[in-house]
Design a protein around this motif. Structure first.
Motif, PDB file in Angstrom:
ATOM      1  N   PHE A   1     -14.436  30.713  19.870  1.00 18.04           N
ATOM      2  CA  PHE A   1     -15.811  30.318  20.190  1.00 18.04           C
ATOM      3  C   PHE A   1     -16.061  28.825  19.923  1.00 18.04           C
ATOM      4  O   PHE A   1     -16.529  28.115  20.820  1.00 18.04           O
TER       5      PHE A   1
ATOM      6  N   SER B   1     -15.023  38.143  20.696  1.00 25.01           N
ATOM      7  CA  SER B   1     -14.908  37.563  19.355  1.00 25.01           C
ATOM      8  C   SER B   1     -15.468  38.499  18.293  1.00 25.01           C
ATOM      9  O   SER B   1     -14.882  38.652  17.217  1.00 25.01           O
TER      10      SER B   1
ATOM     11  N   THR C   1     -23.905  44.826  27.298  1.00 20.07           N
ATOM     12  CA  THR C   1     -23.249  43.580  27.687  1.00 20.07           C
ATOM     13  C   THR C   1     -22.359  43.759  28.920  1.00 20.07           C
ATOM     14  O   THR C   1     -22.213  42.823  29.700  1.00 20.07           O
TER      15      THR C   1
ATOM     16  N   SER D   1     -18.295  36.109  23.432  1.00 21.44           N
ATOM     17  CA  SER D   1     -19.041  36.612  22.274  1.00 21.44           C
ATOM     18  C   SER D   1     -18.669  38.054  21.973  1.00 21.44           C
ATOM     19  O   SER D   1     -18.418  38.421  20.815  1.00 21.44           O
TER      20      SER D   1
ATOM     21  N   PHE E   1     -19.448  32.509  27.881  1.00 19.92           N
ATOM     22  CA  PHE E   1     -19.831  32.680  26.485  1.00 19.92           C
ATOM     23  C   PHE E   1     -20.274  34.116  26.175  1.00 19.92           C
ATOM     24  O   PHE E   1     -20.061  34.598  25.060  1.00 19.92           O
TER      25      PHE E   1
END
Length: 194
Positions: free
Chosen positions: A40, A146, A161, A143, A139
């Motif tokens: 990230f 990660s 998501t 995200s 991103f």
């Protein structure tokens, strides 16, 4: 190579580094947590260089035809590398990535032909908006991945998501082709004048 171009180069260098960080846990599982912590901030810095190269090019009045071609090339190099990673782990559709690849190689061809005619096709508003969508989508995918790698359970957010990523991927595809046709229209008008 001026200072702005050096910042652009960072994105090209960071693209394979990001890819290696992303896939290395498949070969060395003990690095899963570390990769989850590093990816990230690495991508944040790489994307920040896009702002820095433009800032320094304007500040030092070193905006060049080379920079107008080099900057979007670096953007595409980084973003397609990221998208490849997300396809690899199932966040993004391979078909969407393939059509994005077609668009970007088509755009590269237009820029090469225009450059041969002495015209540097810089970024336009549609292309910049497309890039913002690429960054946001990237991103979101990163995200989720990660968080998984650092041990935060995915069942609380993965379903939502996955829908958001699908919608964003489709928006990327639509925006990329709308901007491509806009570039194509302007590209034709440039050569009509010649």
């Amino acid at each position: 190579m001026n200072k702005a171009d050096k910042f652009t180069t960072v994105r090209i260098v960071f693209a394979p580094v990001f890819l290696l960080l992303y896939i290395i846990p498949e070969f060395i599982p003990s690095l899963r947590f570390l990769s989850g912590c590093l990816m990230f901030p690495l991508l944040c810095f790489a994307e920040f260089t896009d702002y820095l190269d433009g800032y320094y090019a304007r500040k030092t009045k070193s905006v060049s035809d080379f920079g107008k071609l080099y900057d979007p090339f670096a953007d595409v190099f980084l973003h397609l590398s990221c998208f490849f990673c997300y396809v690899h782990t199932g966040y993004m559709s391979f078909i969407i990535l393939l059509f994005l690849f077609y668009r970007e190689t088509g755009m590269l061809f237009l820029r090469m032909v225009a450059a041969k005619q002495g015209v540097a096709i810089g970024a336009k508003k549609g292309g910049k908006f497309k890039t913002v969508l690429y960054i946001v989508t990237s991103f979101i995918c990163l995200s989720v991945e990660s968080l998984k790698r650092i041990g935060i359970p995915a069942e609380n957010y993965e379903e939502v998501t996955s829908v958001v990523i699908l919608v964003m991927s489709i928006l990327c595809l639509v925006a990329s082709y709308l901007s491509f046709f806009d570039y194509l229209k302007n590209f034709k008008s440039i050569f009509r004048k010649k």
